[in-house]
Scaffold this active site. Structure first.
Site, short mmCIF file in Angstrom:
data_model
loop_
_atom_site.label_atom_id
_atom_site.label_comp_id
_atom_site.label_asym_id
_atom_site.label_seq_id
_atom_site.Cartn_x
_atom_site.Cartn_y
_atom_site.Cartn_z
N HIS A 44 0.67 -1.37 0.29
CA HIS A 44 -0.49 -0.10 0.00
C HIS A 44 1.07 0.80 0.20
CE1 HIS A 44 -3.67 2.12 0.96
NE2 HIS A 44 -2.94 2.69 1.81
N GLU A 45 2.52 1.82 0.93
CA GLU A 45 2.49 2.90 0.77
C GLU A 45 3.39 2.24 -0.36
OE1 GLU A 45 2.24 5.39 3.36
OE2 GLU A 45 0.67 3.63 4.03
N HIS A 48 2.03 4.64 -2.73
CA HIS A 48 2.70 6.37 -2.31
C HIS A 48 3.80 6.56 -2.97
CE1 HIS A 48 -1.73 6.16 -0.50
NE2 HIS A 48 -1.04 5.11 0.58
#
Length: 832
Positions: A44-45, A48
């Site tokens: 997920h990170e 980003h």
């Protein structure tokens, strides 16, 4: 960007005496799940991070976990950090701040490498990248699983309930379900979910494959009032192999069924793959004689043997008012007013009941101050008495009686209680604009008693609602565990009591009592009335606690014997010999009423399809006014009442004598004495269960695996949104949510017992959950930030810092509260 996930035995015998091995065997599944969970957060990170780099934003920190840094390193301009709590993560960028540091966004806004300096489109891409990466990661895991293959319930229909919605529409046994509403179906679980989530009153479009030809068939789900959801009447295929055996069988008796036995004959008829579904249903309504093929568990190479076994049925009784407005306490189950004793069907080996000496199959003779108690009394006493000692007496399967004490422990995840019942005031006792509910069974020293409430006090106002119904009182108690509820009660002398209730956590003993003592025909309480009329048992004067010895000279050893005998003598007064607690025998004359089934000469296995050319009746249920099938006992009773009100004395009945029989038609006389369909409230079920027919869900090619992966990713995204909707509407309680602790526990169990492919499948589900939950329009998660950016795009300027800080503070409080709530629930569930 902050990301936070809130969503969804014991060791086998060790092969070595090494203490280190035992410890490792306990730890590795949890460690594997923690690693998998952390990797999902990393993915997920990473989304980003990667898009921020692409957009030219300076990334200050890439962190996995929260709290103190355990270890990390700096590479270029970014610090890569691994923190103490691996329950989330974040990417910190220049000019992207939270809360009181928001002023820094203005400070760095003009820096070309600042997040705040970038166009709205770039910031939207950065914010949404984590969610997109989680969806992609789930898709990749699904593709891997489908390339290797996963065992799932087959998509072929194994059984079509006669005259059900599926049968009427034209679905048949052996049909292979390919699509529902143009959505590809990969396993039977997807079929069940599609029916469960179907829009009420809207048909589902099935595409099935039959004899190599694809056919589109519309099927309109039928709402089942007794279940609370729709059904169409199909089941997956079953095998001939026994996968579960009910408690109570003697394991040393070769005539007892065993796990992995293969059924080859039932009631003298051969069992095949083609007739197993119907033959298994008929097993419950015969003598229980069967033949199995049994291998030697100690020698897999030994030839199988044919063994004759006895599989008697479990008797199940439906309550009289199962589809009408339900009272708070479960209505009693009984046979013409005779209530069976309760029996434990599951006991947690580490629970309170087991420590008190209670075992599976024990029949409850005494619970607290009451002898021969009902199911509802036992459940209520357990719920209302956490921390108190309850005296009990049980009858073991070998006939021995054992006494003892059990002290329920508090169950934080459960329906709260005030140690009293709130019931509806009969309509003929209500006054216009007056109270509609009252309290009964107020337990001494309970929450209601401490609030000054006594038996018979009426509810004038509760939680701001004037003259609430019993259901409204129940709802307020359920929603306010541990919180104060202001209330006003009407006392017996006409005065008012203003007080405060504080619902308490219920008790639990780690055991269930769903069974009735089928082979022990001692009566519990005698129900006085049935549908407003005196019950046959009460009319005969049978006393609670009596043993039924014989009916018209025929000995009674089981409840099934009693049911069969009552069916034979229906329409007459039967001579019933009873034996009371002291061993004294007495004889009564008990009127056994006729009903539709006794008039037709059929038993509980028969299905009533229509009466007077009506297959449904419009009546009041828990959901309001709706159509109920005549095959349901309440629907049949309502129709009989309507026909008699219309002056009818005869009616044509269409019925099926048993699941394997053809439809038959007969005309019968009807009268007031046969309105109660008592035999229709009886059900028999085999004391074994057969394995579901499975298939290897495996893609034919890489392209096919990609298609299957896309379909499952989209499917589970929809399921998560529907689950959130159920939570917000109150259909599903918050106590059913799991947080990181629960996810790690469940994932560890999957890793230990289910194999690598199901573990990867589970990780894919968690990744989907993280994607959906992080994109909800809530402050502080990615979805909330996306809302701010959309507003900025529309109005041409950012949302004010004050509004951003205020909403994010509220979001943080909500997220932390939810996190604490689910983590606390998880801890209670795991460690008690």
């Amino acid at each position: 960007m902050h990301s936070l996930l809130i969503g969804a035995g014991l060791l086998a015998e060790a092969t070595t005496d090494s203490f280190a091995f035992v410890i490792w065997d306990k730890i590795w599944p949890i460690a594997l799940m923690l690693l998998g969970f952390s990797f999902i957060v990393f993915v997920h990170e990473l989304g980003h991070f990667a898009v921020a780099k692409w957009a030219g934003v300076r990334v200050i920190k890439f962190a996995i976990g929260f709290g103190k840094e355990l270890f990390g390193f700096t590479r270029g301009e970014t610090r890569y950090s691994f923190n103490m709590l691996p329950l989330g993560g974040y990417v910190k960028m220049l000019g992207q701040e939270d809360f009181d540091d928001k002023a820094n966004e203005l400070k760095f806004k003009e820096d070309p490498r600042s997040f705040a300096h970038k166009p709205v489109s770039h910031r939207m891409a950065i914010v949404s990248a984590g969610v997109i990466m989680n969806a992609i990661f789930a898709f990749i895991l699904f593709v891997i699983v489908f390339m290797v293959g996963l065992d799932v319930p087959t998509t072929k229909i194994g059984f079509v309930e006669p005259d059900s919605a599926a049968d009427v529409a034209g679905l048949r046994r052996g049909d292979d379900i390919k699509q529902i509403n143009d959505e590809r179906i990969l396993d039977f679980n997807s079929v069940s979910t599609a029916v469960l989530l179907a829009t009420p009153h809207e048909p589902l479009s099935f595409i099935i494959e039959r004899d190599g030809v694809r056919i589109r068939i519309p099927v309109k789900p039928e709402h089942k009032p007794e279940l609370g959801h729709g059904q169409i009447g199909i089941q997956p295929g079953i095998t001939q192999t026994i996968g579960w055996v009910a408690p109570g069988f003697d394991k040393d008796d070769p005539s007892s069924p065993r796990m992995n036995d293969v059924l080859v004959e039932i009631e003298g008829q051969p069992v095949t793959d083609q007739n197993i579904d119907v033959m298994f249903k008929m097993l419950a309504y015969g003598s229980g004689n069967a033949v199995v093929e049994r291998g030697d568990p100690d020698d897999p190479n030994a030839p199988v043997k044919r063994v004759s076994v006895k599989i008697p049925p479990n008797v199940a009784l439906f309550p009289v008012s199962s589809v009408r407005s339900a009272p708070l306490a479960a209505p009693p189950v009984h046979l013409l007013g005779l209530t069976p004793l309760a029996r434990f069907d599951t006991v947690d080996p580490d629970g309170i009941a087991a420590k008190a000496g209670i075992e599976v199959g024990d029949t409850i003779l005494k619970w607290g101050e009451k002898t021969h108690p009902t199911h509802s009394w036992i459940a209520r006493l357990i719920r209302d008495c956490p921390g108190q000692q309850i005296e009990f007496a049980v009858r073991k399967p070998n006939g021995e009686s054992v006494t003892g004490f059990v002290s329920p422990e508090r169950k934080k995840k459960g329906r709260p209680t005030v140690q009293a019942r709130c019931v509806k005031i009969p309509e003929d006792e209500q006054t216009k604009g007056g109270p509609r509910a009252k309290f009964v069974d107020v337990r001494e020293n309970g929450q209601a008693a401490e609030a000054g409430i006594a038996n018979g006090f009426t509810v004038l106002k509760l939680d701001g609602v004037e003259n609430p119904t019993a259901a409204q009182v129940s709802g307020a108690v359920r929603k306010k565990a541990g919180r104060r509820i202001k209330a006003v009660f009407g006392k017996l002398d006409g005065s008012k009591l203003t007080t405060v209730l504080r619902p308490d956590a219920p008790g639990t003993i780690g055991a269930n009592i769903r069974l009735i003592a089928e082979d022990f025909v001692r009566v519990g309480e005698v129900v006085e009335t049935i549908n407003g009329r005196q019950s046959p048992a009460a009319a005969a004067g049978i006393r609670g606690g009596s043993m039924i010895v014989s009916v018209d000279g025929q000995a009674i050893a089981r409840w099934q014997d009693l049911i069969d005998r009552f069916r034979e003598v229906a329409g007459s007064d039967a001579e019933v010999v009873c034996e009371d607690d002291s061993g004294q025998r007495y004889t009564v004359r008990m009127p056994i009423p006729r009903c539709v089934r006794t008039e037709l000469g059929v038993g509980p296995e028969a299905e009533i399809l229509s009466m007077a050319d009506r297959g449904f009746v419009h009546m009041k249920t828990r959901r309001g006014m709706e159509d109920v099938r005549i095959g349901h006992h309440e629907g049949l009773r309502e129709l009989l009442t309507q026909l008699l009100d219309e002056g009818k004395s005869r009616a044509k009945v269409t019925y099926r004598p048993n699941p394997a029989a053809d439809t038959m038609v007969a005309e019968i006389e009807i009268d007031e004495a046969m309105v109660d369909p008592w035999l229709g409230r009886v059900r028999y079920r085999p004391k074994v269960a057969l394995n579901t027919e499975m298939k290897l869900l495996q893609a034919d090619s890489a392209i096919d695996a990609i298609g299957m992966g896309l379909q499952k990713t989209y499917y589970f995204i929809r399921i998560v949104y529907r689950s959130i909707s159920a939570l917000t509407s109150g259909t599903v309680g918050m106590e059913n949510m799991s947080g990181p602790l629960g996810i790690v526990k469940i994932g560890g169990d999957v890793a230990r017992h289910a194999g690598p492919m199901k573990f990867l499948f589970f990780l894919a589900l968690i990744s989907v959950n993280l994607a959906v939950l992080n994109f909800l329009p809530l402050p502080i998660v990615d979805g909330g930030l996306m809302v701010f950016l959309i507003v900025e795009k529309i109005k041409g300027s950012p949302v004010s810092l004050r509004v951003q800080v205020a909403t994010q503070m509220v979001g943080l409080v909500l997220i932390i509260s939810a996190f604490i709530f689910v983590t606390f629930n998880d801890a209670l569930q795991i460690w008690g």
